[in-house]
Design a protein around this motif. Structure first.
Motif, PDB file in Angstrom:
ATOM      1  N   PRO A 169       0.802  -1.225   0.000  1.00  0.00           N
ATOM      2  CA  PRO A 169       0.000   0.000   0.000  1.00  0.00           C
ATOM      3  C   PRO A 169       0.839   1.281   0.000  1.00  0.00           C
ATOM      4  O   PRO A 169       0.429   2.278  -0.586  1.00  0.00           O
ATOM      5  CB  PRO A 169      -0.814  -0.092   1.292  1.00  0.00           C
ATOM      6  N   ILE A 236     -19.536  -4.724 -11.224  1.00  0.00           N
ATOM      7  CA  ILE A 236     -20.217  -6.023 -11.219  1.00  0.00           C
ATOM      8  C   ILE A 236     -21.649  -5.872 -11.735  1.00  0.00           C
ATOM      9  O   ILE A 236     -22.111  -6.672 -12.539  1.00  0.00           O
ATOM     10  CB  ILE A 236     -20.151  -6.655  -9.810  1.00  0.00           C
ATOM     11  N   ARG A 240     -22.490  -7.765 -15.208  1.00  0.00           N
ATOM     12  CA  ARG A 240     -23.422  -8.898 -15.129  1.00  0.00           C
ATOM     13  C   ARG A 240     -24.726  -8.577 -15.849  1.00  0.00           C
ATOM     14  O   ARG A 240     -25.561  -9.447 -16.041  1.00  0.00           O
ATOM     15  CB  ARG A 240     -23.708  -9.244 -13.668  1.00  0.00           C
TER      16      ARG A 240
ATOM     17  N   ARG B 168     -13.672 -12.387  -9.799  1.00  0.00           N
ATOM     18  CA  ARG B 168     -13.207 -12.342  -8.407  1.00  0.00           C
ATOM     19  C   ARG B 168     -14.366 -12.514  -7.442  1.00  0.00           C
ATOM     20  O   ARG B 168     -14.294 -13.292  -6.497  1.00  0.00           O
ATOM     21  CB  ARG B 168     -12.545 -10.984  -8.116  1.00  0.00           C
ATOM     22  N   ALA B 169     -15.446 -11.780  -7.701  1.00  0.00           N
ATOM     23  CA  ALA B 169     -16.610 -11.863  -6.817  1.00  0.00           C
ATOM     24  C   ALA B 169     -17.175 -13.284  -6.820  1.00  0.00           C
ATOM     25  O   ALA B 169     -17.505 -13.837  -5.768  1.00  0.00           O
ATOM     26  CB  ALA B 169     -17.666 -10.859  -7.259  1.00  0.00           C
ATOM     27  N   PRO B 190      -2.848 -10.173  -2.647  1.00  0.00           N
ATOM     28  CA  PRO B 190      -2.230  -8.872  -2.444  1.00  0.00           C
ATOM     29  C   PRO B 190      -3.288  -7.762  -2.372  1.00  0.00           C
ATOM     30  O   PRO B 190      -2.959  -6.615  -2.163  1.00  0.00           O
ATOM     31  CB  PRO B 190      -1.368  -8.699  -3.698  1.00  0.00           C
ATOM     32  N   TYR B 191      -4.557  -8.123  -2.572  1.00  0.00           N
ATOM     33  CA  TYR B 191      -5.614  -7.109  -2.636  1.00  0.00           C
ATOM     34  C   TYR B 191      -6.288  -6.957  -1.296  1.00  0.00           C
ATOM     35  O   TYR B 191      -7.015  -7.832  -0.843  1.00  0.00           O
ATOM     36  CB  TYR B 191      -6.604  -7.440  -3.757  1.00  0.00           C
ATOM     37  N   MET B 192      -6.037  -5.827  -0.679  1.00  0.00           N
ATOM     38  CA  MET B 192      -6.489  -5.582   0.690  1.00  0.00           C
ATOM     39  C   MET B 192      -8.018  -5.604   0.792  1.00  0.00           C
ATOM     40  O   MET B 192      -8.558  -5.909   1.837  1.00  0.00           O
ATOM     41  CB  MET B 192      -5.990  -4.228   1.167  1.00  0.00           C
ATOM     42  N   ASP B 193      -8.685  -5.238  -0.319  1.00  0.00           N
ATOM     43  CA  ASP B 193     -10.141  -5.192  -0.245  1.00  0.00           C
ATOM     44  C   ASP B 193     -10.747  -6.593  -0.135  1.00  0.00           C
ATOM     45  O   ASP B 193     -11.919  -6.735   0.170  1.00  0.00           O
ATOM     46  CB  ASP B 193     -10.732  -4.424  -1.435  1.00  0.00           C
ATOM     47  N   GLU B 292      -6.178  -1.253   4.616  1.00  0.00           N
ATOM     48  CA  GLU B 292      -5.002  -0.564   4.063  1.00  0.00           C
ATOM     49  C   GLU B 292      -4.442   0.476   5.020  1.00  0.00           C
ATOM     50  O   GLU B 292      -3.231   0.635   5.139  1.00  0.00           O
ATOM     51  CB  GLU B 292      -5.346   0.098   2.720  1.00  0.00           C
TER      52      GLU B 292
END
Lengths: 241, 299
Positions: A169, A236, A240, B168-169, B190-193, B292
């Motif tokens: 980050p 999304i 979708r 991803r979802a 690596p993706y904090m979310d 983050e």
């Protein structure tokens, strides 16, 4: 027109019967940080190839840095910079040699190359790394050097392809500070990514779905329009259908 | 018994300490996330746990088996999806799946219930070569192959890197369903979310664990005053705030800057100071820390 770095009107690319990019129309202002988003296969790459003069559009019109994408592709290439996630740096060359090489490719004078090399090394605080091969640099440094090299010829627009995937980050924020600084100096930044949290850093974003631009606005406008809290959710919903 | 138990694990490659003094455990049936950037040591830890690397110091168990002494037992009861796509590119979807079922002494039919939800999406492409699939489809196939022998513990090393937001979802929804089957899942990203989608997470940086807890407790642990701020000139705002004595740290955070202060200064006072410096359209709110923010603070 003068204030636009990029203008595209009805820009279209067909491969046989398949329409990869379907009449996209948008403008990017000078100094703007513009996010160009879309799923894999939505047509992002094809659209960018047309904008940077690597692929001839089937229909429509566009100017990039004031030059026509049909007739002036060489002028476009001289006036843009490009940085990909893979970095176009030569790992076996030193920091200095990489800057020299790209300065040479873009036809800078010897004097200018020496100046640029000094200023990049100074600005990035790379003095202790100047004569080390790029392969030995930490990822964050490579990323910043890669951006500096993409800007070595003072381009009007810099194209960034998924610039900050996988970095920590802090490194990521240092990188975005570089982008804000460039934008502040009037350089236009065109970012493609499929990481939506990166999109939140852009002034405006467009989202491509199946060859068309289905949404365009500031991240805040898009979140309000779709009544969601993140760009991920905007994307999304759109993708979708 | 914990599904994974890691004690004082160290591993170096030459002069580089890849992981240092790692300690944590993952409960049976837990969805545990290892969150950190490239080069943090995530993959090294995965390779130690999946018996592909021997640690320099310390020991680890998976389902009670030691990763060094009982490596053969572990290999039968785990599923591993490495960060790099590792299926046979020249085999079709169905051939890959058959291959992995066969080497684990089972059949697709026997454990079809586990992969059904995922496999139905792959079915239209079952005769396509794995190398010709899209990123999202490759990822789904790799997950099916890692699941086909009904593993007790599933190791997923950066399964969502390089796939788009929709895939991803969907992937995280699949993980939740697998958890319902009682499978323990250790996943890195690596993706904090993505951290908030795990039950517990470990933040890892430069080979060291920074913090381990539930995502909620980790974000609640941020005890300093945090504001989100923007004005008409974002870059100037960043530079101006960095000069202020009340600023502990200030960084771009999407549309806003995140400002952590070292004193009890109010948002009105900050706003006034910024107005004096010529900022207009100032917007300042108290912010809730994200993963983050915590990560940046701990680094």
């Amino acid at each position: 027109m003068e204030n636009n770095a990029i203008t595209a009107i009805g820009l279209t690319k067909k491969f046989g019967d398949f329409t990869a990019v379907n009449a996209i129309t948008f403008e990017v202002k000078k100094g703007e940080i513009f996010g160009f988003l879309g799923a894999n296969g939505a047509g992002k790459t094809t659209a960018i190839k047309m904008l940077i003069g690597l692929s001839r559009p089937t229909n429509g019109q566009a100017t990039v840095a004031g030059f026509d994408v049909f007739k002036q592709t060489n002028r476009i290439k001289e006036n843009i910079g490009y940085m990909s996630q893979k970095f176009s740096l030569y790992e076996d060359l030193t920091v200095k040699q990489n800057i020299n090489f790209y300065g040479g490719i873009y036809g800078l004078s010897r004097k200018k190359i020496i100046e640029k090399t000094a200023s990049i090394i100074e600005n990035l605080n790379l003095r202790s790394y100047a004569n080390k091969v790029v392969g030995d640099l930490p990822l964050g440094w490579k990323q910043r050097l890669s951006f500096a090299v993409a800007s070595v010829h003072d381009p009007k627009i810099i194209f960034l392809d998924e610039p900050t995937g996988g970095v920590d980050p802090a490194t990521r924020r240092q990188f975005w500070e570089m982008i804000y600084e460039a934008s502040n100096n009037g350089i236009t930044i065109f970012v493609t990514t499929h990481y939506m949290d990166e999109a939140e850093y852009c002034h405006r974003v467009s989202i491509m779905v199946d060859g068309k631009i289905e949404a365009l606005g500031t991240p805040r406008e898009l979140k309000e329009r779709f009544k969601v809290n993140s760009m991920d959710d905007v994307f999304i919903q759109l993708a979708r259908g | 018994m914990n599904a994974i138990e890691i004690k004082n694990i160290n591993k170096s490659f030459g002069d580089t300490q890849a992981v240092s003094d790692i300690n944590f455990s993952v409960k049976k049936g837990e969805l545990f996330g290892l969150i950190g950037p490239d080069g943090a040591g995530k993959s090294t830890l995965f390779k130690i746990l999946t018996t592909l690397l021997i640690p320099d110091e310390g020991n680890a168990t998976v389902s009670g088996f030691d990763t060094v002494k009982d490596y053969k037992r572990i290999r039968k009861i785990i599923g591993y999806m490495p960060g790099k796509f590792s299926l046979y590119q020249d085999l079709s979807v169905q051939e890959n799946l058959n291959f992995f079922a066969t080497i684990f002494g089972t059949t697709i039919e026997k454990n079809y219930h586990l992969i059904k939800d995922i496999y139905v999406q792959l079915e239209p492409f079952k005769n396509r070569r794995a190398g010709k699939l899209s990123g999202g489809m490759k990822q789904k196939l790799a997950l099916c192959c890692a699941l086909i022998h009904e593993p007790e513990v599933l190791f997923l090393d950066e399964p969502t890197t390089g796939v788009d937001a929709v895939s991803r979802a969907e992937f995280w929804e699949m993980l939740k369903r697998l958890k319902a089957h009682g499978i323990t899942i250790l996943v890195s990203t690596p993706y904090m979310d993505e951290a908030s989608l795990c039950e517990r997470i470990a933040l890892i940086q430069e080979g060291k664990i920074l913090q381990i807890d539930t995502p909620q407790n980790i974000t609640n642990s941020y005890s300093k005053p945090l504001f989100e701020i923007k004005s008409h000139d974002f870059y100037q705002l960043l530079k101006d705030l960095r000069e202020e004595p009340f600023t502990e740290r200030v960084e771009p955070f999407g549309e806003y800057l995140h400002l952590t202060t070292n004193s009890d200064i109010s948002s009105n006072s900050i706003s006034e100071i910024l107005e004096k410096k010529g900022h207009t359209q100032i917007e300042i709110n108290q912010a809730i820390a994200s993963i983050e923010d915590v990560f940046l603070d701990l680094m």
